[in-house]
Design a protein around this motif. Structure first.
Motif, PDB file in Angstrom:
ATOM      1  N   ILE A  24       0.843  -1.198   0.000  1.00  0.00           N
ATOM      2  CA  ILE A  24       0.000   0.000   0.000  1.00  0.00           C
ATOM      3  C   ILE A  24       0.877   1.246   0.000  1.00  0.00           C
ATOM      4  CG2 ILE A  24      -1.551   1.365   1.455  1.00  0.00           C
ATOM      5  CD1 ILE A  24      -3.062  -1.148   2.121  1.00  0.00           C
ATOM      6  N   GLU A  25       1.966   1.192   0.760  1.00  0.00           N
ATOM      7  CA  GLU A  25       2.880   2.336   0.839  1.00  0.00           C
ATOM      8  C   GLU A  25       3.489   2.638  -0.529  1.00  0.00           C
ATOM      9  OE1 GLU A  25       6.953   3.706   3.232  1.00  0.00           O
ATOM     10  OE2 GLU A  25       6.196   1.647   3.398  1.00  0.00           O
ATOM     11  N   GLU A  26       3.920   1.602  -1.246  1.00  0.00           N
ATOM     12  CA  GLU A  26       4.570   1.792  -2.545  1.00  0.00           C
ATOM     13  C   GLU A  26       3.603   2.343  -3.590  1.00  0.00           C
ATOM     14  OE1 GLU A  26       8.017  -1.666  -2.503  1.00  0.00           O
ATOM     15  OE2 GLU A  26       5.918  -2.244  -2.820  1.00  0.00           O
ATOM     16  N   LEU A  27       2.371   1.802  -3.606  1.00  0.00           N
ATOM     17  CA  LEU A  27       1.417   2.251  -4.620  1.00  0.00           C
ATOM     18  C   LEU A  27       0.901   3.658  -4.334  1.00  0.00           C
ATOM     19  CD1 LEU A  27      -0.208   1.745  -7.148  1.00  0.00           C
ATOM     20  CD2 LEU A  27      -1.927   0.560  -5.763  1.00  0.00           C
ATOM     21  N   SER A  28       0.688   3.975  -3.085  1.00  0.00           N
ATOM     22  CA  SER A  28       0.104   5.277  -2.741  1.00  0.00           C
ATOM     23  C   SER A  28       1.103   6.424  -2.863  1.00  0.00           C
ATOM     24  CB  SER A  28      -0.454   5.240  -1.312  1.00  0.00           C
ATOM     25  OG  SER A  28       0.579   5.012  -0.372  1.00  0.00           O
ATOM     26  N   GLU A  29       2.398   6.103  -2.799  1.00  0.00           N
ATOM     27  CA  GLU A  29       3.426   7.151  -2.784  1.00  0.00           C
ATOM     28  C   GLU A  29       3.299   8.088  -3.992  1.00  0.00           C
ATOM     29  OE1 GLU A  29       8.308   7.615  -2.444  1.00  0.00           O
ATOM     30  OE2 GLU A  29       7.397   5.637  -2.721  1.00  0.00           O
ATOM     31  N   GLY A  30       3.184   9.382  -3.718  1.00  0.00           N
ATOM     32  CA  GLY A  30       3.099  10.367  -4.777  1.00  0.00           C
ATOM     33  C   GLY A  30       1.729  10.531  -5.391  1.00  0.00           C
ATOM     34  N   VAL A  31       0.765   9.709  -4.918  1.00  0.00           N
ATOM     35  CA  VAL A  31      -0.589   9.764  -5.493  1.00  0.00           C
ATOM     36  C   VAL A  31      -1.622  10.161  -4.441  1.00  0.00           C
ATOM     37  CG1 VAL A  31      -2.403   8.479  -6.700  1.00  0.00           C
ATOM     38  CG2 VAL A  31       0.012   7.998  -7.205  1.00  0.00           C
ATOM     39  N   CYS A  32      -1.588   9.465  -3.325  1.00  0.00           N
ATOM     40  CA  CYS A  32      -2.537   9.720  -2.239  1.00  0.00           C
ATOM     41  C   CYS A  32      -1.921   9.216  -0.944  1.00  0.00           C
ATOM     42  CB  CYS A  32      -3.876   9.024  -2.516  1.00  0.00           C
ATOM     43  SG  CYS A  32      -3.745   7.223  -2.665  1.00  0.00           S
ATOM     44  N   THR A  33      -2.617   9.357   0.160  1.00  0.00           N
ATOM     45  CA  THR A  33      -2.087   8.838   1.415  1.00  0.00           C
ATOM     46  C   THR A  33      -2.346   7.333   1.506  1.00  0.00           C
ATOM     47  OG1 THR A  33      -4.126   9.145   2.681  1.00  0.00           O
ATOM     48  CG2 THR A  33      -2.628  11.038   2.533  1.00  0.00           C
ATOM     49  N   GLU A  34      -1.595   6.666   2.363  1.00  0.00           N
ATOM     50  CA  GLU A  34      -1.817   5.236   2.590  1.00  0.00           C
ATOM     51  C   GLU A  34      -3.226   4.995   3.113  1.00  0.00           C
ATOM     52  OE1 GLU A  34       1.274   3.213   4.817  1.00  0.00           O
ATOM     53  OE2 GLU A  34       2.704   4.766   4.202  1.00  0.00           O
ATOM     54  N   GLU A  35      -3.689   5.889   3.995  1.00  0.00           N
ATOM     55  CA  GLU A  35      -5.040   5.747   4.566  1.00  0.00           C
ATOM     56  C   GLU A  35      -6.102   5.848   3.476  1.00  0.00           C
ATOM     57  OE1 GLU A  35      -2.664   7.725   5.719  1.00  0.00           O
ATOM     58  OE2 GLU A  35      -2.188   6.691   7.609  1.00  0.00           O
ATOM     59  N   GLU A  36      -5.891   6.761   2.536  1.00  0.00           N
ATOM     60  CA  GLU A  36      -6.859   6.905   1.447  1.00  0.00           C
ATOM     61  C   GLU A  36      -6.887   5.653   0.573  1.00  0.00           C
ATOM     62  OE1 GLU A  36      -7.049  11.705   0.536  1.00  0.00           O
ATOM     63  OE2 GLU A  36      -5.315  10.545  -0.183  1.00  0.00           O
ATOM     64  N   LEU A  37      -5.701   5.131   0.227  1.00  0.00           N
ATOM     65  CA  LEU A  37      -5.656   3.926  -0.606  1.00  0.00           C
ATOM     66  C   LEU A  37      -6.316   2.751   0.108  1.00  0.00           C
ATOM     67  CD1 LEU A  37      -4.888   2.357  -3.085  1.00  0.00           C
ATOM     68  CD2 LEU A  37      -2.547   2.130  -2.194  1.00  0.00           C
ATOM     69  N   SER A  38      -6.036   2.625   1.399  1.00  0.00           N
ATOM     70  CA  SER A  38      -6.662   1.558   2.176  1.00  0.00           C
ATOM     71  C   SER A  38      -8.177   1.708   2.164  1.00  0.00           C
ATOM     72  CB  SER A  38      -6.129   1.591   3.616  1.00  0.00           C
ATOM     73  OG  SER A  38      -6.723   0.588   4.392  1.00  0.00           O
ATOM     74  N   SER A  39      -8.640   2.948   2.248  1.00  0.00           N
ATOM     75  CA  SER A  39     -10.076   3.219   2.219  1.00  0.00           C
ATOM     76  C   SER A  39     -10.674   2.865   0.864  1.00  0.00           C
ATOM     77  CB  SER A  39     -10.329   4.694   2.536  1.00  0.00           C
ATOM     78  OG  SER A  39     -11.697   4.997   2.473  1.00  0.00           O
ATOM     79  N   PHE A  40      -9.918   3.153  -0.231  1.00  0.00           N
ATOM     80  CA  PHE A  40     -10.395   2.796  -1.576  1.00  0.00           C
ATOM     81  C   PHE A  40     -10.529   1.273  -1.702  1.00  0.00           C
ATOM     82  CE2 PHE A  40      -7.811   6.673  -3.245  1.00  0.00           C
ATOM     83  CZ  PHE A  40      -8.782   7.540  -2.758  1.00  0.00           C
ATOM     84  N   GLU A  41      -9.498   0.539  -1.216  1.00  0.00           N
ATOM     85  CA  GLU A  41      -9.500  -0.922  -1.357  1.00  0.00           C
ATOM     86  C   GLU A  41     -10.610  -1.571  -0.537  1.00  0.00           C
ATOM     87  OE1 GLU A  41      -5.678  -2.633  -0.674  1.00  0.00           O
ATOM     88  OE2 GLU A  41      -4.791  -1.705  -2.464  1.00  0.00           O
ATOM     89  N   LYS A  42     -10.927  -0.968   0.596  1.00  0.00           N
ATOM     90  CA  LYS A  42     -12.024  -1.491   1.426  1.00  0.00           C
ATOM     91  C   LYS A  42     -13.381  -1.014   0.921  1.00  0.00           C
ATOM     92  CE  LYS A  42      -9.160  -1.771   5.593  1.00  0.00           C
ATOM     93  NZ  LYS A  42      -8.871  -1.171   6.916  1.00  0.00           N
ATOM     94  N   GLN A  43     -13.364  -0.155  -0.085  1.00  0.00           N
ATOM     95  CA  GLN A  43     -14.554   0.416  -0.693  1.00  0.00           C
ATOM     96  C   GLN A  43     -15.374   1.231   0.307  1.00  0.00           C
ATOM     97  OE1 GLN A  43     -15.029  -1.616  -4.275  1.00  0.00           O
ATOM     98  NE2 GLN A  43     -17.252  -1.668  -4.145  1.00  0.00           N
ATOM     99  N   VAL A  44     -14.650   1.834   1.260  1.00  0.00           N
ATOM    100  CA  VAL A  44     -15.274   2.771   2.194  1.00  0.00           C
ATOM    101  C   VAL A  44     -15.481   4.102   1.483  1.00  0.00           C
ATOM    102  CG1 VAL A  44     -14.938   4.062   4.343  1.00  0.00           C
ATOM    103  CG2 VAL A  44     -14.276   1.643   4.215  1.00  0.00           C
ATOM    104  N   SER A  45     -14.534   4.431   0.594  1.00  0.00           N
ATOM    105  CA  SER A  45     -14.650   5.638  -0.225  1.00  0.00           C
ATOM    106  C   SER A  45     -14.131   5.308  -1.616  1.00  0.00           C
ATOM    107  CB  SER A  45     -13.869   6.796   0.390  1.00  0.00           C
ATOM    108  OG  SER A  45     -12.480   6.488   0.421  1.00  0.00           O
ATOM    109  N   TYR A  46     -14.376   6.212  -2.556  1.00  0.00           N
ATOM    110  CA  TYR A  46     -13.953   5.992  -3.933  1.00  0.00           C
ATOM    111  C   TYR A  46     -12.959   7.073  -4.361  1.00  0.00           C
ATOM    112  CZ  TYR A  46     -17.896   2.791  -4.157  1.00  0.00           C
ATOM    113  OH  TYR A  46     -18.768   1.751  -3.931  1.00  0.00           O
ATOM    114  N   PRO A  47     -11.968   6.698  -5.169  1.00  0.00           N
ATOM    115  CA  PRO A  47     -11.039   7.715  -5.680  1.00  0.00           C
ATOM    116  C   PRO A  47     -11.704   8.530  -6.788  1.00  0.00           C
ATOM    117  CG  PRO A  47     -10.560   5.579  -6.655  1.00  0.00           C
ATOM    118  CD  PRO A  47     -11.641   5.348  -5.648  1.00  0.00           C
ATOM    119  N   ASP A  48     -11.266   9.774  -6.960  1.00  0.00           N
ATOM    120  CA  ASP A  48     -11.740  10.493  -8.142  1.00  0.00           C
ATOM    121  C   ASP A  48     -10.992   9.927  -9.349  1.00  0.00           C
ATOM    122  OD1 ASP A  48      -9.200  11.819  -8.400  1.00  0.00           O
ATOM    123  OD2 ASP A  48      -9.860  13.276  -6.901  1.00  0.00           O
ATOM    124  N   LEU A  49     -11.468  10.267 -10.542  1.00  0.00           N
ATOM    125  CA  LEU A  49     -10.939   9.643 -11.753  1.00  0.00           C
ATOM    126  C   LEU A  49      -9.448   9.936 -11.933  1.00  0.00           C
ATOM    127  CD1 LEU A  49     -11.705   7.883 -14.110  1.00  0.00           C
ATOM    128  CD2 LEU A  49     -12.309   9.940 -15.399  1.00  0.00           C
TER     129      LEU A  49
END
Length: 296
Positions: A24-49
């Protein structure tokens, strides 16, 4: 981006990330926070396009392809593949199953734990029947169990089915005592479940255990599991393996010198197969019946 809730964004994003072996740390780096990516994967929230597209660029995945995989219709695709594998398994067509596995093992759709477990389970079965390699087959089957149960305790229904396959492979390898022990363990796990979604799994255990017990001349004990299995089929209004359980009962009775009773059960087995128009298995059982009568 409310329309994203019609897609399996979280599961698909996680599947691609794990497939590419990124944290999660590697993918989120430079794009979003780790917490946001984790939230996207759990489908708690959605990323913008824009965020989603940035994540996919790091994954080297085309946006259109991602949405094709993430579409909820992909559930229908995976279910269709599972049904096809199960159909070929009923026909003992392991070559066809292996062809499907070769195609789907690297498919991101099948990288979720549940689907990957199903494929590795059947990869183990194919390893045994196509290559006659018991050790590697068992290694794959235990690997499949470990995906969801590393401690190998308190098995769920799917894990019990994989354990049943392990017992069957021991039985097929003439390791009857090991098979009996594992079948009984599987039966204990089934008894501990609050509910069973697919009764056929338990019927497989009854039949496999009865077969193994017959092989070690434990005819009376085998009869117990045969008759329990028959009652279970009738209670659940299932014809699945009913003819096989009738046959196994007949074989045990004949070997206990109760010939007339045994013939009655063999005839029941053949009758069920005739109703099913299963000519292949009718021929097999009639040949086995002739062998039994010739021996006893």
């Amino acid at each position: 981006m409310n329309s994203l809730n019609t897609y399996l964004i979280g599961d698909t994003l996680r599947s691609f990330r794990e497939y590419k072996k990124l944290s999660i740390e590697e993918l989120s780096e430079g794009v979003c926070t780790e917490e946001e990516l984790s939230s996207f994967e759990k489908q708690v929230s959605y990323p913008d396009l824009e965020t989603l597209n940035s994540l996919l660029r790091k994954l080297n995945v085309d946006l259109a392809y991602f949405f094709n995989v993430a579409s909820k219709s992909s559930i229908n695709y995976s279910n269709a593949v599972i049904r096809l594998i199960n159909r070929y398994k009923r026909d003992w067509d392991y070559e066809r199953i292996q062809e499907i596995l070769d195609k789907e093992l690297c498919n991101p759709i099948f990288q979720t734990d549940h689907l990957r477990q199903f494929l590795i389970w059947h990869q183990g079965i194919c390893k045994f029947y196509l290559e006659k390699n018991l050790d590697e087959a068992l290694e794959l089957l235990y690997e499949a169990i470990d995906i969801t149960n590393k401690k190998r305790e308190d098995f769920n229904e799917r894990e019990i089915e994989i354990l049943t396959s392990i017992a069957i492979l021991h039985k097929e390898s003439n390791k009857f005592e090991e098979a009996i022990s594992i079948f009984k363990k599987a039966l204990d796990y089934f008894e501990s479940l609050p509910d069973i979604l697919d009764p056929r799994g338990k019927i497989r255990v009854y039949f496999g255990l009865a077969q193994a017990l017959t092989e070690v001349c434990q005819y009376e004990e085998s009869l117990i599991y045969c008759k329990t299995g028959i009652e279970y089929c009738i209670t659940h209004e299932l014809i699945y393996l009913l003819s096989s359980l009738y046959y196994q009962t007949g074989e045990n009775l004949i070997k206990l010198f109760r010939k007339e009773e045994g013939l009655e059960y063999l005839d029941r087995a053949i009758y069920i197969l005739k109703v099913q128009e299963n000519k292949k298995f009718i021929k097999i059982i009639e040949n086995e019946k002739d062998k039994l009568l010739h021996q006893w």
